[in-house]
Enzyme design. Structure first.
Site, PDB file in Angstrom:
ATOM      1  N   GLY A   1      13.074  -6.746 -47.451  1.00 48.75           N
ATOM      2  CA  GLY A   1      12.745  -5.326 -47.322  1.00 48.75           C
ATOM      3  C   GLY A   1      13.705  -4.647 -46.376  1.00 48.75           C
ATOM      4  O   GLY A   1      14.304  -5.294 -45.504  1.00 48.75           O
TER       5      GLY A   1
ATOM      6  N   GLN B   1      16.934   1.698 -40.654  1.00 46.76           N
ATOM      7  CA  GLN B   1      17.741   0.500 -40.383  1.00 46.76           C
ATOM      8  C   GLN B   1      19.197   0.677 -40.799  1.00 46.76           C
ATOM      9  O   GLN B   1      20.059  -0.102 -40.396  1.00 46.76           O
ATOM     10  CB  GLN B   1      17.141  -0.719 -41.096  1.00 46.76           C
ATOM     11  CG  GLN B   1      15.789  -1.117 -40.545  1.00 46.76           C
ATOM     12  CD  GLN B   1      15.278  -2.361 -41.226  1.00 46.76           C
ATOM     13  OE1 GLN B   1      14.660  -2.290 -42.278  1.00 46.76           O
ATOM     14  NE2 GLN B   1      15.566  -3.527 -40.658  1.00 46.76           N
TER      15      GLN B   1
ATOM     16  N   CYS C   1      13.147  -9.627 -39.146  1.00 48.49           N
ATOM     17  CA  CYS C   1      13.616  -8.276 -39.439  1.00 48.49           C
ATOM     18  C   CYS C   1      15.140  -8.275 -39.358  1.00 48.49           C
ATOM     19  O   CYS C   1      15.706  -8.855 -38.429  1.00 48.49           O
ATOM     20  CB  CYS C   1      13.032  -7.312 -38.409  1.00 48.49           C
ATOM     21  SG  CYS C   1      13.565  -5.603 -38.616  1.00 48.49           S
ATOM     22  N   LEU C   2      15.787  -7.631 -40.321  1.00 55.27           N
ATOM     23  CA  LEU C   2      17.256  -7.597 -40.309  1.00 55.27           C
ATOM     24  C   LEU C   2      17.799  -6.861 -39.092  1.00 55.27           C
ATOM     25  O   LEU C   2      18.947  -7.068 -38.709  1.00 55.27           O
ATOM     26  CB  LEU C   2      17.783  -6.952 -41.603  1.00 55.27           C
ATOM     27  CG  LEU C   2      17.524  -7.755 -42.896  1.00 55.27           C
ATOM     28  CD1 LEU C   2      18.066  -7.005 -44.100  1.00 55.27           C
ATOM     29  CD2 LEU C   2      18.118  -9.147 -42.826  1.00 55.27           C
TER      30      LEU C   2
ATOM     31  N   HIS D   1       5.297  -3.953 -42.911  1.00 49.09           N
ATOM     32  CA  HIS D   1       6.449  -4.035 -42.002  1.00 49.09           C
ATOM     33  C   HIS D   1       7.403  -2.856 -42.226  1.00 49.09           C
ATOM     34  O   HIS D   1       7.797  -2.172 -41.277  1.00 49.09           O
ATOM     35  CB  HIS D   1       7.162  -5.379 -42.240  1.00 49.09           C
ATOM     36  CG  HIS D   1       8.404  -5.592 -41.427  1.00 49.09           C
ATOM     37  ND1 HIS D   1       8.517  -6.602 -40.498  1.00 49.09           N
ATOM     38  CD2 HIS D   1       9.600  -4.936 -41.423  1.00 49.09           C
ATOM     39  CE1 HIS D   1       9.732  -6.536 -39.942  1.00 49.09           C
ATOM     40  NE2 HIS D   1      10.408  -5.538 -40.494  1.00 49.09           N
ATOM     41  N   GLU D   2       7.740  -2.599 -43.483  1.00 53.08           N
ATOM     42  CA  GLU D   2       8.728  -1.542 -43.782  1.00 53.08           C
ATOM     43  C   GLU D   2       8.156  -0.154 -43.515  1.00 53.08           C
ATOM     44  O   GLU D   2       8.856   0.728 -43.014  1.00 53.08           O
ATOM     45  CB  GLU D   2       9.224  -1.658 -45.228  1.00 53.08           C
ATOM     46  CG  GLU D   2       9.881  -2.978 -45.589  1.00 53.08           C
ATOM     47  CD  GLU D   2      10.946  -3.451 -44.610  1.00 53.08           C
ATOM     48  OE1 GLU D   2      11.597  -2.603 -43.954  1.00 53.08           O
ATOM     49  OE2 GLU D   2      11.104  -4.676 -44.473  1.00 53.08           O
TER      50      GLU D   2
ATOM     51  N   HIS E   1       8.440   0.794 -39.949  1.00 58.32           N
ATOM     52  CA  HIS E   1       9.782   1.222 -39.529  1.00 58.32           C
ATOM     53  C   HIS E   1       9.906   2.751 -39.582  1.00 58.32           C
ATOM     54  O   HIS E   1      10.616   3.355 -38.788  1.00 58.32           O
ATOM     55  CB  HIS E   1      10.849   0.632 -40.463  1.00 58.32           C
ATOM     56  CG  HIS E   1      11.383  -0.699 -40.038  1.00 58.32           C
ATOM     57  ND1 HIS E   1      12.047  -0.890 -38.855  1.00 58.32           N
ATOM     58  CD2 HIS E   1      11.379  -1.904 -40.667  1.00 58.32           C
ATOM     59  CE1 HIS E   1      12.426  -2.171 -38.768  1.00 58.32           C
ATOM     60  NE2 HIS E   1      12.021  -2.806 -39.849  1.00 58.32           N
TER      61      HIS E   1
HETATM   62 CO    CO Z   1      12.297  -4.776 -40.306  1.00 60.53          CO
END
Ligand code: CO
Length: 149
Positions: free
Chosen positions: A46, A51, A88-89, A130-131, A134
């Site tokens: 995701g 991000q 998380c990226l 999670h997304e 963000h």
């Molecule tokens: Co993330």
């Protein structure tokens, strides 16, 4: 399509509230395509627009069952509970145990502005939560019960 630079923890853009998308235009479609390509390049499941430095309510997800695009997502139902590892990226190399609902239903718009509802469980439910967070400037780190080595 193009790979975009992923913003890393500490970058102030990750802690801001994202704006509602109102234009479902070519620019949005390019952003969605770039986000998907960037996510795949980094083997993520995701990615949210902040991000890649864009403060818009846009999310892409692929937990292995194909691409999902969520514009202006809102979780409208949730049930159950799951606890599992999450990463998380934007927080490379860090994994932690996080408790999430086991099933969530999200209401969102597609790339052309059409509203739809999607229900996901387990990993997909986790990714949606999670997304979506963000977009409100929240990182999963705040929810970690235990960091994993
Ligand atoms: Co993330």
């Amino acid at each position: 399509m193009a790979i975009r630079e992923i913003r890393i923890k500490g970058d102030e853009i990750l802690y801001k509230n994202c704006k509602t998308v109102k234009s479902f235009d070519k620019k949005l479609h390019i952003l969605l395509d770039d986000m998907y390509e960037t996510m795949q390049q980094h083997n993520g499941v995701g990615l949210a627009a902040p991000q890649v430095g864009i403060l818009k309510r846009v999310v892409v997800i692929d937990t292995g069952d194909g691409k999902i695009e969520l514009i202006n997502p809102e979780i409208v139902e949730q049930s159950g509970e799951q606890t599992g590892s999450e990463g998380c990226l934007s927080v490379p190399g860090v994994w932690g145990e996080v408790t999430r609902p086991n099933v969530v239903t999200v209401k969102a718009q597609d790339r052309d502005g059409k509203w739809f509802k999607l229900t996901g469980e387990e990993l997909l439910a986790r990714a949606i939560c999670h997304e979506t967070e963000h977009l409100d400037g929240k990182l999963f780190l705040d929810r970690v019960i235990k960091f994993l080595e």
